[in-house]
Design an enzyme around this catalytic site. Structure first.
Site, PDB file in Angstrom:
ATOM      1  N   ASP A 104       0.842  -1.206   0.000  1.00 50.00           N
ATOM      2  CA  ASP A 104       0.000   0.000   0.000  1.00 50.00           C
ATOM      3  C   ASP A 104       0.874   1.251   0.000  1.00 50.00           C
ATOM      4  O   ASP A 104       0.667   2.190  -0.778  1.00 50.00           O
ATOM      5  CB  ASP A 104      -0.878  -0.044   1.266  1.00 50.00           C
ATOM      6  CG  ASP A 104      -2.177   0.725   1.121  1.00 50.00           C
ATOM      7  OD1 ASP A 104      -2.934   0.777   2.104  1.00 50.00           O
ATOM      8  OD2 ASP A 104      -2.431   1.275   0.034  1.00 50.00           O
ATOM      9  N   SER A 110      -2.258 -10.295   2.306  1.00 52.31           N
ATOM     10  CA  SER A 110      -2.479 -10.629   3.718  1.00 52.31           C
ATOM     11  C   SER A 110      -1.296 -11.277   4.431  1.00 52.31           C
ATOM     12  O   SER A 110      -1.379 -11.507   5.648  1.00 52.31           O
ATOM     13  CB  SER A 110      -3.705 -11.546   3.912  1.00 52.31           C
ATOM     14  OG  SER A 110      -4.901 -10.808   3.805  1.00 52.31           O
ATOM     15  N   THR A 111      -0.201 -11.569   3.723  1.00 47.99           N
ATOM     16  CA  THR A 111       0.893 -12.323   4.376  1.00 47.99           C
ATOM     17  C   THR A 111       1.944 -11.397   5.002  1.00 47.99           C
ATOM     18  O   THR A 111       2.964 -11.868   5.505  1.00 47.99           O
ATOM     19  CB  THR A 111       1.588 -13.256   3.365  1.00 47.99           C
ATOM     20  OG1 THR A 111       2.209 -12.461   2.355  1.00 47.99           O
ATOM     21  CG2 THR A 111       0.612 -14.238   2.754  1.00 47.99           C
TER      22      THR A 111
HETATM   23  N1  APR Z   1       6.054  -5.436  -4.000  1.00 51.05           N
HETATM   24  C1  APR Z   1       5.620  -6.715  -3.849  1.00 51.05           C
HETATM   25  N2  APR Z   1       5.354  -7.267  -2.647  1.00 51.05           N
HETATM   26  C2  APR Z   1       5.535  -6.484  -1.556  1.00 51.05           C
HETATM   27  C3  APR Z   1       5.976  -5.134  -1.632  1.00 51.05           C
HETATM   28  C4  APR Z   1       6.233  -4.617  -2.926  1.00 51.05           C
HETATM   29  N3  APR Z   1       6.643  -3.354  -3.114  1.00 51.05           N
HETATM   30  N4  APR Z   1       6.047  -4.628  -0.361  1.00 51.05           N
HETATM   31  C5  APR Z   1       5.684  -5.630   0.468  1.00 51.05           C
HETATM   32  N5  APR Z   1       5.378  -6.742  -0.226  1.00 51.05           N
HETATM   33  C6  APR Z   1       4.936  -8.045   0.255  1.00 51.05           C
HETATM   34  C7  APR Z   1       5.172  -8.333   1.712  1.00 51.05           C
HETATM   35  O1  APR Z   1       6.490  -8.845   1.883  1.00 51.05           O
HETATM   36  C8  APR Z   1       4.111  -9.401   1.955  1.00 51.05           C
HETATM   37  O2  APR Z   1       4.606 -10.652   1.514  1.00 51.05           O
HETATM   38  O3  APR Z   1       3.521  -8.080   0.106  1.00 51.05           O
HETATM   39  C9  APR Z   1       2.964  -9.007   1.035  1.00 51.05           C
HETATM   40  C10 APR Z   1       1.787  -8.335   1.729  1.00 51.05           C
HETATM   41  O4  APR Z   1       2.288  -7.497   2.746  1.00 51.05           O
HETATM   42  P1  APR Z   1       1.553  -6.115   3.167  1.00 51.05           P
HETATM   43  O5  APR Z   1       1.885  -5.083   2.168  1.00 51.05           O
HETATM   44  O6  APR Z   1       1.921  -5.877   4.606  1.00 51.05           O
HETATM   45  O7  APR Z   1       0.003  -6.411   3.042  1.00 51.05           O
HETATM   46  P2  APR Z   1      -1.004  -7.186   4.015  1.00 51.05           P
HETATM   47  O8  APR Z   1      -0.336  -8.253   4.786  1.00 51.05           O
HETATM   48  O9  APR Z   1      -2.168  -7.522   3.130  1.00 51.05           O
HETATM   49  O10 APR Z   1      -1.436  -6.065   5.068  1.00 51.05           O
HETATM   50  C11 APR Z   1      -2.207  -4.986   4.616  1.00 51.05           C
HETATM   51  O11 APR Z   1      -0.737  -3.416   5.621  1.00 51.05           O
HETATM   52  O12 APR Z   1       0.367  -1.817   4.442  1.00 51.05           O
HETATM   53  C12 APR Z   1      -0.720  -2.035   5.229  1.00 51.05           C
HETATM   54  O13 APR Z   1      -2.338  -0.447   4.473  1.00 51.05           O
HETATM   55  C13 APR Z   1      -1.996  -1.812   4.469  1.00 51.05           C
HETATM   56  O14 APR Z   1      -3.327  -1.994   6.433  1.00 51.05           O
HETATM   57  C14 APR Z   1      -2.939  -2.673   5.255  1.00 51.05           C
HETATM   58  C15 APR Z   1      -2.075  -3.878   5.631  1.00 51.05           C
END
Ligand code: APR
Length: 185
Positions: A40, A129-130
């Site tokens: 995000d 979500s991971t």
């Molecule tokens: N590109 C690809 N994958 C990524 C990137 C990127 N730039 N940044 C992080 N990831 C990976 C993380 O390593 C993880 O494996 O994406 C996966 C999902 O991680 P998050 O971004 O933390 O998403 P999630 O677990 O769904 O949590 C969502 O986190 O960032 C906040 O606003 C968001 O509240 C929401 C929550």
């Protein structure tokens, strides 16, 4: 790594999803649609303020109380290489007994449905979500690959789905799951 699923290609790569040129990349958002960390944060930072403006308009017009888990909405890609960003909210892991698998599957399914409705041909997903939401990657990968496989077998407008993994560990987990669930080309 690539697999044929119906008429489509399912691909796994290790990369930063904000560098991907697909018609749409999927953002792992939260219900506020107002940004956060992880994917995000990267999407809004690289995509620029246009994306947040569109998210705020969606909140005001369609989802005043926030986007429910499992739903998906679409905005332009702003400054990203992707034309569009599909924002979906994955479930927060709470032990696996609160319909997390069903909600995670719905997030993938609704994102693909939205992309197809928009006439898009290629969609890239992060591992929803991971990260902050704590869903165990092994289990999440099984839900994610099954959801995409089922969708691509049921519907043929989307030509390519890419899982974009951010670490080698995540790539290896998704690759193992994909090999178990799909026949490599
Ligand atoms: N590109 C690809 N994958 C990524 C990137 C990127 N730039 N940044 C992080 N990831 C990976 C993380 O390593 C993880 O494996 O994406 C996966 C999902 O991680 P998050 O971004 O933390 O998403 P999630 O677990 O769904 O949590 C969502 O986190 O960032 C906040 O606003 C968001 O509240 C929401 C929550």
């Amino acid at each position: 790594m690539e697999f044929k699923v119906g008429n489509a290609t399912l691909q796994l790569i290790k990369s930063d999803i904000t560098d991907i040129e697909a018609d749409a990349i999927v953002n792992a958002a939260n219900s506020t649609l107002l940004g956060g960390g992880g994917v995000d944060g990267a999407v809004h930072t690289k995509g620029g303020p246009k994306i947040l403006q569109e998210c705020k308009r969606i909140r005001d017009n369609e989802w005043p109380d926030g986007l429910p888990t499992g739903n998906a909405v679409i905005t332009s890609g702003g400054n990203l290489k992707a034309k569009y960003v599909i924002h979906t909210v994955g479930p927060i892991w709470r032990g696996g007994v609160h319909e997390e698998a069903k909600l995670l599957r719905r997030a993938y399914w609704n994102s693909l449905k939205l992309a197809a409705a928009k006439g898009l041909k290629s969609v890239a997903f992060p591992s929803i979500s991971t990260g902050a939401y704590g869903y165990p990657t092994e289990e999440a990968s099984r839900v994610a690959v099954a959801a995409v496989k089922d969708y691509l077998r049921a519907e043929d407008r989307i030509e390519r789905v890419t899982f974009v993994l951010f670490s080698q560990r995540d790539f290896d987990i998704y690759a193992q799951t994909a090999k178990e669930q799909l026949m490599p080309t």
